[in-house]
Design an enzyme around this catalytic site. Structure first.
Site, PDB file in Angstrom:
ATOM      1  N   ASN A  67      -4.656   6.800  -0.122  1.00  0.00           N
ATOM      2  CA  ASN A  67      -3.907   6.249  -1.165  1.00  0.00           C
ATOM      3  C   ASN A  67      -4.584   5.477  -1.991  1.00  0.00           C
ATOM      4  OD1 ASN A  67      -1.944   5.168  -2.695  1.00  0.00           O
ATOM      5  ND2 ASN A  67      -0.484   4.536  -0.922  1.00  0.00           N
ATOM      6  N   LYS A  86      -5.916   2.713   0.617  1.00  0.00           N
ATOM      7  CA  LYS A  86      -5.321   2.686   1.823  1.00  0.00           C
ATOM      8  C   LYS A  86      -5.660   3.853   2.521  1.00  0.00           C
ATOM      9  CE  LYS A  86      -1.057   0.147   1.044  1.00  0.00           C
ATOM     10  NZ  LYS A  86       0.488   0.154   0.650  1.00  0.00           N
ATOM     11  N   ARG A 118      -2.154  10.781  -1.645  1.00  0.00           N
ATOM     12  CA  ARG A 118      -0.868  10.283  -2.407  1.00  0.00           C
ATOM     13  C   ARG A 118      -1.288  10.396  -3.688  1.00  0.00           C
ATOM     14  NH1 ARG A 118       1.554   4.684  -3.977  1.00  0.00           N
ATOM     15  NH2 ARG A 118       3.557   5.371  -4.582  1.00  0.00           N
ATOM     16  N   HIS A 144       8.643   7.237  -5.217  1.00  0.00           N
ATOM     17  CA  HIS A 144       8.874   7.127  -3.738  1.00  0.00           C
ATOM     18  C   HIS A 144       9.540   8.323  -3.248  1.00  0.00           C
ATOM     19  CE1 HIS A 144       9.933   2.550  -4.713  1.00  0.00           C
ATOM     20  NE2 HIS A 144       8.455   2.809  -4.337  1.00  0.00           N
ATOM     21  N   HIS A 203      15.024   2.848  -0.899  1.00  0.00           N
ATOM     22  CA  HIS A 203      13.907   2.388  -0.619  1.00  0.00           C
ATOM     23  C   HIS A 203      13.875   0.931  -0.974  1.00  0.00           C
ATOM     24  CE1 HIS A 203       9.510   2.866   0.317  1.00  0.00           C
ATOM     25  NE2 HIS A 203       9.609   1.830  -0.667  1.00  0.00           N
ATOM     26  N   ASN A 262       8.371  -3.651  -2.533  1.00  0.00           N
ATOM     27  CA  ASN A 262       8.309  -4.489  -3.676  1.00  0.00           C
ATOM     28  C   ASN A 262       8.852  -3.610  -4.919  1.00  0.00           C
ATOM     29  OD1 ASN A 262       6.546  -6.803  -3.253  1.00  0.00           O
ATOM     30  ND2 ASN A 262       5.010  -5.491  -2.260  1.00  0.00           N
ATOM     31  N   ARG A 304       9.950  -6.225 -10.961  1.00  0.00           N
ATOM     32  CA  ARG A 304      10.508  -5.379 -12.223  1.00  0.00           C
ATOM     33  C   ARG A 304      11.864  -5.634 -12.225  1.00  0.00           C
ATOM     34  NH1 ARG A 304       8.117   0.040  -9.659  1.00  0.00           N
ATOM     35  NH2 ARG A 304       6.402  -1.302  -8.230  1.00  0.00           N
ATOM     36  N   ASP A 316       8.720 -12.324  -3.433  1.00  0.00           N
ATOM     37  CA  ASP A 316       8.987 -11.654  -2.056  1.00  0.00           C
ATOM     38  C   ASP A 316      10.172 -12.139  -1.581  1.00  0.00           C
ATOM     39  OD1 ASP A 316       8.798 -12.163   0.732  1.00  0.00           O
ATOM     40  OD2 ASP A 316       6.679 -11.451   0.626  1.00  0.00           O
ATOM     41  N   ARG A 373      11.208 -12.945   1.389  1.00  0.00           N
ATOM     42  CA  ARG A 373      11.524 -13.731   2.235  1.00  0.00           C
ATOM     43  C   ARG A 373      11.568 -15.182   1.834  1.00  0.00           C
ATOM     44  NH1 ARG A 373       6.662 -10.719   5.408  1.00  0.00           N
ATOM     45  NH2 ARG A 373       6.236 -10.217   3.443  1.00  0.00           N
ATOM     46  N   GLY A 421      10.206  -2.592   3.044  1.00  0.00           N
ATOM     47  CA  GLY A 421      10.044  -3.877   3.795  1.00  0.00           C
ATOM     48  C   GLY A 421      11.202  -4.542   3.861  1.00  0.00           C
ATOM     49  N   GLU A 429      13.898  -2.638   6.125  1.00  0.00           N
ATOM     50  CA  GLU A 429      13.784  -2.510   7.562  1.00  0.00           C
ATOM     51  C   GLU A 429      13.657  -3.842   8.306  1.00  0.00           C
ATOM     52  OE1 GLU A 429       9.762  -0.600   7.844  1.00  0.00           O
ATOM     53  OE2 GLU A 429      10.506   0.948   6.199  1.00  0.00           O
ATOM     54  N   ASN A 430      13.543  -4.943   7.371  1.00  0.00           N
ATOM     55  CA  ASN A 430      13.431  -6.428   8.020  1.00  0.00           C
ATOM     56  C   ASN A 430      14.542  -7.415   7.779  1.00  0.00           C
ATOM     57  OD1 ASN A 430      10.645  -5.916   9.427  1.00  0.00           O
ATOM     58  ND2 ASN A 430      10.347  -5.337   7.179  1.00  0.00           N
ATOM     59  N   GLU A 447       5.308   6.898   5.047  1.00  0.00           N
ATOM     60  CA  GLU A 447       4.836   8.048   4.057  1.00  0.00           C
ATOM     61  C   GLU A 447       3.475   8.650   4.374  1.00  0.00           C
ATOM     62  OE1 GLU A 447       5.680   4.567   1.577  1.00  0.00           O
ATOM     63  OE2 GLU A 447       6.088   5.865  -0.397  1.00  0.00           O
TER      64      GLU A 447
HETATM   65  P1  ADP Z   1       5.405  -1.934  -0.579  1.00  0.00           P
HETATM   66  O1  ADP Z   1       6.488  -1.574  -1.831  1.00  0.00           O
HETATM   67  O2  ADP Z   1       4.472  -2.896  -1.509  1.00  0.00           O
HETATM   68  O3  ADP Z   1       5.247  -1.046   0.246  1.00  0.00           O
HETATM   69  P2  ADP Z   1       7.068  -3.197   1.487  1.00  0.00           P
HETATM   70  O4  ADP Z   1       7.567  -1.710   1.789  1.00  0.00           O
HETATM   71  O5  ADP Z   1       6.096  -3.612   2.560  1.00  0.00           O
HETATM   72  O6  ADP Z   1       6.175  -3.082   0.109  1.00  0.00           O
HETATM   73  O7  ADP Z   1       7.998  -4.338   0.967  1.00  0.00           O
HETATM   74  C1  ADP Z   1       7.826  -5.428   0.709  1.00  0.00           C
HETATM   75  C2  ADP Z   1       9.058  -6.485   0.649  1.00  0.00           C
HETATM   76  O8  ADP Z   1       9.587  -6.661   1.944  1.00  0.00           O
HETATM   77  C3  ADP Z   1       8.796  -7.931   0.329  1.00  0.00           C
HETATM   78  O9  ADP Z   1       9.664  -8.280  -0.485  1.00  0.00           O
HETATM   79  C4  ADP Z   1       8.811  -8.571   1.499  1.00  0.00           C
HETATM   80  O10 ADP Z   1       9.581  -9.873   1.335  1.00  0.00           O
HETATM   81  C5  ADP Z   1      10.178  -7.831   2.343  1.00  0.00           C
HETATM   82  N1  ADP Z   1       9.918  -8.239   3.667  1.00  0.00           N
HETATM   83  C6  ADP Z   1       8.964  -8.044   4.603  1.00  0.00           C
HETATM   84  N2  ADP Z   1       9.223  -8.313   5.835  1.00  0.00           N
HETATM   85  C7  ADP Z   1      10.512  -9.157   5.559  1.00  0.00           C
HETATM   86  C8  ADP Z   1      11.436  -9.985   6.344  1.00  0.00           C
HETATM   87  N3  ADP Z   1      11.387 -10.275   7.704  1.00  0.00           N
HETATM   88  N4  ADP Z   1      12.516 -10.278   5.985  1.00  0.00           N
HETATM   89  C9  ADP Z   1      12.565 -10.275   4.414  1.00  0.00           C
HETATM   90  N5  ADP Z   1      12.067  -9.626   3.782  1.00  0.00           N
HETATM   91  C10 ADP Z   1      10.647  -8.933   4.379  1.00  0.00           C
END
Ligand code: ADP
Length: 402
Positions: free
Chosen positions: A7, A14, A90, A179, A207, A210, A240, A282, A284, A330, A333-334, A385
């Site tokens: 990618n 990557k 990709r 995506h 999805h 970022n 964005r 971000d 977080r 991200g 999932e988190n 992916e």
């Molecule tokens: P990309 O689109 O670059 O692949 P990711 O799918 O890794 O990005 O997602 C990045 C986003 O996920 C960021 O906004 C990050 O803050 C968020 N993220 C990752 N871990 C956590 C977490 N534990 N809690 C909240 N947000 C998270």
């Protein structure tokens, strides 16, 4: 069969090397700062991280650097580079012609090159990666997997914009969506989880990374999608803006004397969570700032969740039924608080949030985050992916007998 997934971004590569027997990741990594003298390669094998630095002039040198580490005595995982039987790339924009994964021929290369007009930031580095891999592994089949492909099934009422028809016919102005590989992967996994065949499943897939996008899936096929001709439309993202009245652009050009380039940068790189919170792109950081009493950060998080909820409502209305809303990326999932806000916002559609289940779905775990008996199911499915690209590559290499 060993499949190498690549990618390429403008200054990064990557990669993952899969052994398709058992779909095991043998090695993965990221080469950063391609084109600079201080490029750094982060390479991981079985959880052990290796870091190497050297000058990497371009993608071709970068790919060679990566292939070398794959056969390295200390950090390598294969004895010879010709153990790789397929390379999966990709590619962001397949346009209207490349609507499924395929072997990269000279004709396909030509189309990807033409589509660079529609994805000027993405297709050129993708092409650089393909040509570098073709040069480094001339006898190995190369497969293109397109971000736009899963969205090629959108009907015209979803993909056309209400602008002069000639814009579409002459300039190809339409919704393409992005995506797609992630939306396709989670659709297949969700169908499996729900005990349905992929052709039976109706979903809203969300999805949230970022970049953020949503797809309405009917009978396993995409029927609407939030990103547009470019990945700027739709949901609020890290930097964005997502949906905005296009007249804001003329207004700011005329009244704040912003040039087209400045507007492009403002809406792509200085908006979204970053623009509204003034803190970070971000999630977080925004959540932590909101917790500490920053009102702008709290508003940014609220707007982010609100727009997801609003889009789910729209997609719910156009789907024949909705087996589940699937959260991934991200944030999906988190982020427990964002998931909770989304589930709570969907209570009118029948979602019954389950705090314990929300808590349990972290660290790559898939599952429902609504209670049993919830009229609308909300679930988390970690996306993959790279695995999707590897599977397509294997299937095409086997089919073509290359
Ligand atoms: P990309 O689109 O670059 O692949 P990711 O799918 O890794 O990005 O997602 C990045 C986003 O996920 C960021 O906004 C990050 O803050 C968020 N993220 C990752 N871990 C956590 C977490 N534990 N809690 C909240 N947000 C998270």
């Amino acid at each position: 069969m060993k499949v190498f997934v690549v990618n390429c971004g403008s200054s990064s590569i990557k990669y993952q090397l899969f052994d398709m027997a058992g779909e095991k990741v043998l090695a993965k990594g990221l080469l950063e700062r391609v084109g600079r003298p201080d490029a750094v390669l982060h390479h991981t094998v079985n959880g052990t991280r290796h870091e190497r630095q050297m000058g990497v002039g371009d993608h071709s040198a970068g790919l060679k650097f990566i292939l070398d580490i794959l056969v390295d005595k200390q950090a390598g995982v294969i004895a010879r580079i010709d153990e790789i039987e397929g390379v999966g790339h990709r590619v962001v924009h397949g346009g209207e012609q490349l609507t499924q994964s395929q072997l990269i021929t000279q004709d396909v290369l030509q189309i990807i090159r033409r589509n660079a007009e529609l994805a000027p930031l993405h297709n050129p580095p993708n092409l650089a990666g393909i040509t570098a891999a073709m040069a480094a592994l001339p006898n190995t089949p190369q497969v293109g997997v397109f971000d736009t492909a899963f969205l090629a099934s959108l009907p015209p009422q979803a993909y056309r914009y209400a602008v002069p028809g000639a814009w579409y016919r002459q300039y190809h102005v339409r919704r393409y969506g992005f995506h797609g590989t992630s939306h396709r992967y989670v659709t297949l996994r969700a169908a499996e989880y729900l005990g349905k065949s992929p052709e039976q499943v109706n979903l809203v897939t969300v999805h949230m990374g970022n970049g953020c996008s949503m797809t309405a899936v009917a009978g396993g096929k995409a029927v609407d999608h939030s990103m547009g001709m470019t990945p700027l439309e739709g949901l609020m993202m890290g930097t964005r803006c997502g949906d905005v009245d296009p007249a804001v652009i003329f207004y700011m050009a005329r009244n704040a004397s912003l040039s087209m380039d400045q507007l492009d940068i403002a809406l792509n790189q200085q908006s979204g969570l970053l623009g509204v919170s003034g803190v970070s792109n971000d999630m977080r950081d925004c959540l932590a700032a909101a917790q500490a009493g920053n009102d702008n950060a709290a508003l940014a998080v609220q707007m982010f969740a609100y727009r997801v909820i609003k889009y789910v409502g729209a997609y719910y209305a156009i789907l024949p039924s909705c087996d589940a809303v699937v959260l991934t990326g991200g944030v999906g999932e988190n982020s427990l608080p964002v998931r909770r806000m989304i589930c709570e916002g969907l209570q009118r559609l029948g979602a019954a949030p389950d705090a314990a289940r929300n808590q349990a779905c972290i660290g790559g775990k898939a599952g429902l985050i609504t209670s049993d008996g919830s009229a609308l199911k909300v679930m988390v499915i970690p996306t993959d992916e790279e695995l999707m690209i590897a599977r397509d590559t294997r299937a095409i290499v086997e089919k073509t007998g290359s």
